[in-house]
Design an enzyme around this catalytic site. Structure first.
Site, PDB file in Angstrom:
ATOM      1  N   ASN A   1      84.508  14.331  51.863  1.00 57.91           N
ATOM      2  CA  ASN A   1      83.272  14.176  52.026  1.00 57.91           C
ATOM      3  C   ASN A   1      82.640  13.496  53.435  1.00 57.91           C
ATOM      4  O   ASN A   1      81.970  12.787  53.646  1.00 57.91           O
ATOM      5  CB  ASN A   1      82.715  13.350  50.773  1.00 57.91           C
ATOM      6  CG  ASN A   1      83.369  11.937  50.712  1.00 57.91           C
ATOM      7  OD1 ASN A   1      84.343  11.471  51.558  1.00 57.91           O
ATOM      8  ND2 ASN A   1      83.109  11.298  49.736  1.00 57.91           N
TER       9      ASN A   1
ATOM     10  N   HIS B   1      83.180   7.837  55.705  1.00 57.80           N
ATOM     11  CA  HIS B   1      82.998   6.642  55.147  1.00 57.80           C
ATOM     12  C   HIS B   1      82.242   5.537  55.681  1.00 57.80           C
ATOM     13  O   HIS B   1      82.224   5.502  56.971  1.00 57.80           O
ATOM     14  CB  HIS B   1      84.479   5.912  55.248  1.00 57.80           C
ATOM     15  CG  HIS B   1      84.661   4.553  54.673  1.00 57.80           C
ATOM     16  ND1 HIS B   1      84.748   4.163  53.290  1.00 57.80           N
ATOM     17  CD2 HIS B   1      84.571   3.428  55.024  1.00 57.80           C
ATOM     18  CE1 HIS B   1      84.840   2.853  53.137  1.00 57.80           C
ATOM     19  NE2 HIS B   1      84.635   2.470  54.480  1.00 57.80           N
TER      20      HIS B   1
ATOM     21  N   TYR C   1      91.803   0.688  51.080  1.00 63.53           N
ATOM     22  CA  TYR C   1      91.162   1.391  49.875  1.00 63.53           C
ATOM     23  C   TYR C   1      91.706   0.380  48.778  1.00 63.53           C
ATOM     24  O   TYR C   1      91.955   1.000  47.477  1.00 63.53           O
ATOM     25  CB  TYR C   1      91.609   2.862  49.696  1.00 63.53           C
ATOM     26  CG  TYR C   1      90.727   3.549  50.251  1.00 63.53           C
ATOM     27  CD1 TYR C   1      89.578   3.874  50.124  1.00 63.53           C
ATOM     28  CD2 TYR C   1      91.384   4.483  51.294  1.00 63.53           C
ATOM     29  CE1 TYR C   1      88.392   4.680  50.901  1.00 63.53           C
ATOM     30  CE2 TYR C   1      90.416   5.827  51.976  1.00 63.53           C
ATOM     31  CZ  TYR C   1      89.064   5.565  51.717  1.00 63.53           C
ATOM     32  OH  TYR C   1      88.357   6.415  52.153  1.00 63.53           O
TER      33      TYR C   1
ATOM     34  N   LYS D   1      86.147  11.178  58.497  1.00 66.31           N
ATOM     35  CA  LYS D   1      87.475  11.383  57.610  1.00 66.31           C
ATOM     36  C   LYS D   1      88.201  12.487  58.467  1.00 66.31           C
ATOM     37  O   LYS D   1      87.589  13.295  59.316  1.00 66.31           O
ATOM     38  CB  LYS D   1      87.167  11.641  56.226  1.00 66.31           C
ATOM     39  CG  LYS D   1      86.724  10.343  55.596  1.00 66.31           C
ATOM     40  CD  LYS D   1      86.372  10.593  54.116  1.00 66.31           C
ATOM     41  CE  LYS D   1      86.084   9.363  53.374  1.00 66.31           C
ATOM     42  NZ  LYS D   1      86.015   9.413  52.118  1.00 66.31           N
TER      43      LYS D   1
END
Ligand code: IDP
Length: 139
Positions: A117, A120, A50, A10
């Protein structure tokens, strides 16, 4: 059974200069990098990627975050690599992700609306094929 999965570094991972470290962990685990590209996401691509999160409170900040810089999109191959890469990545919340995982070792909470985070990974074989088709339509 040999599987394929979509893995993304990301924008926070690319921005923080962690691309090499994350790719190193994938290679050290023994998964094959079938595709690897530095990419700019688009709102349309992220809306598809998403899809399951439309309408959730973190959806808008998630899309904004994913558009904040380039991402590294990869297709990994290997035995049980879908589960294996998610195991390498660690829990969604980087604060509680286990040490030894990408999120646990390299991520933390920044007090923002979306969890930044680092990576993915697809969560099931059908999702993996769907997501690979979104990011690498010719594959
Ligand atoms: P995963 O990436 O571990 O599979 P998902 O539930 O698919 O987690 O969520 C997609 C992404 O949305 C997460 O990686 C994270 O960046 C963000 N996210 C998920 N849940 C929350 C939340 O409760 N607050 C803020 N961001 C979230």
């Amino acid at each position: 059974m040999t599987e394929r999965t979509l893995a993304l570094i990301k924008p926070d991972g690319v921005r923080r200069g962690l691309t090499g470290e994350i790719v190193r962990r994938i290679e050290a685990k023994g998964y094959t990098l079938a595709r690897l590209e530095l990419r700019e996401a688009t709102p349309e691509l992220l809306a598809e990627h998403y899809e399951e999160h439309h309408g959730k409170p973190f959806y808008e900040p998630l899309v904004e975050f994913m558009l904040s810089g380039p991402v590294v999109a990869m297709v990994l191959e290997g035995e049980r690599c879908i589960e294996g890469f998610r195991s390498l990545a660690g829990a969604t919340d980087p604060t509680v992700a286990a040490p030894g995982t990408i999120r646990g070792d390299l991520g933390r909470d920044w007090g923002l609306k979306v969890q930044q985070n680092l990576v993915h990974g697809s969560d099931a074989p059908e999702t993996a094929e769907r997501e690979i088709g979104i990011w690498f339509p010719a594959s």
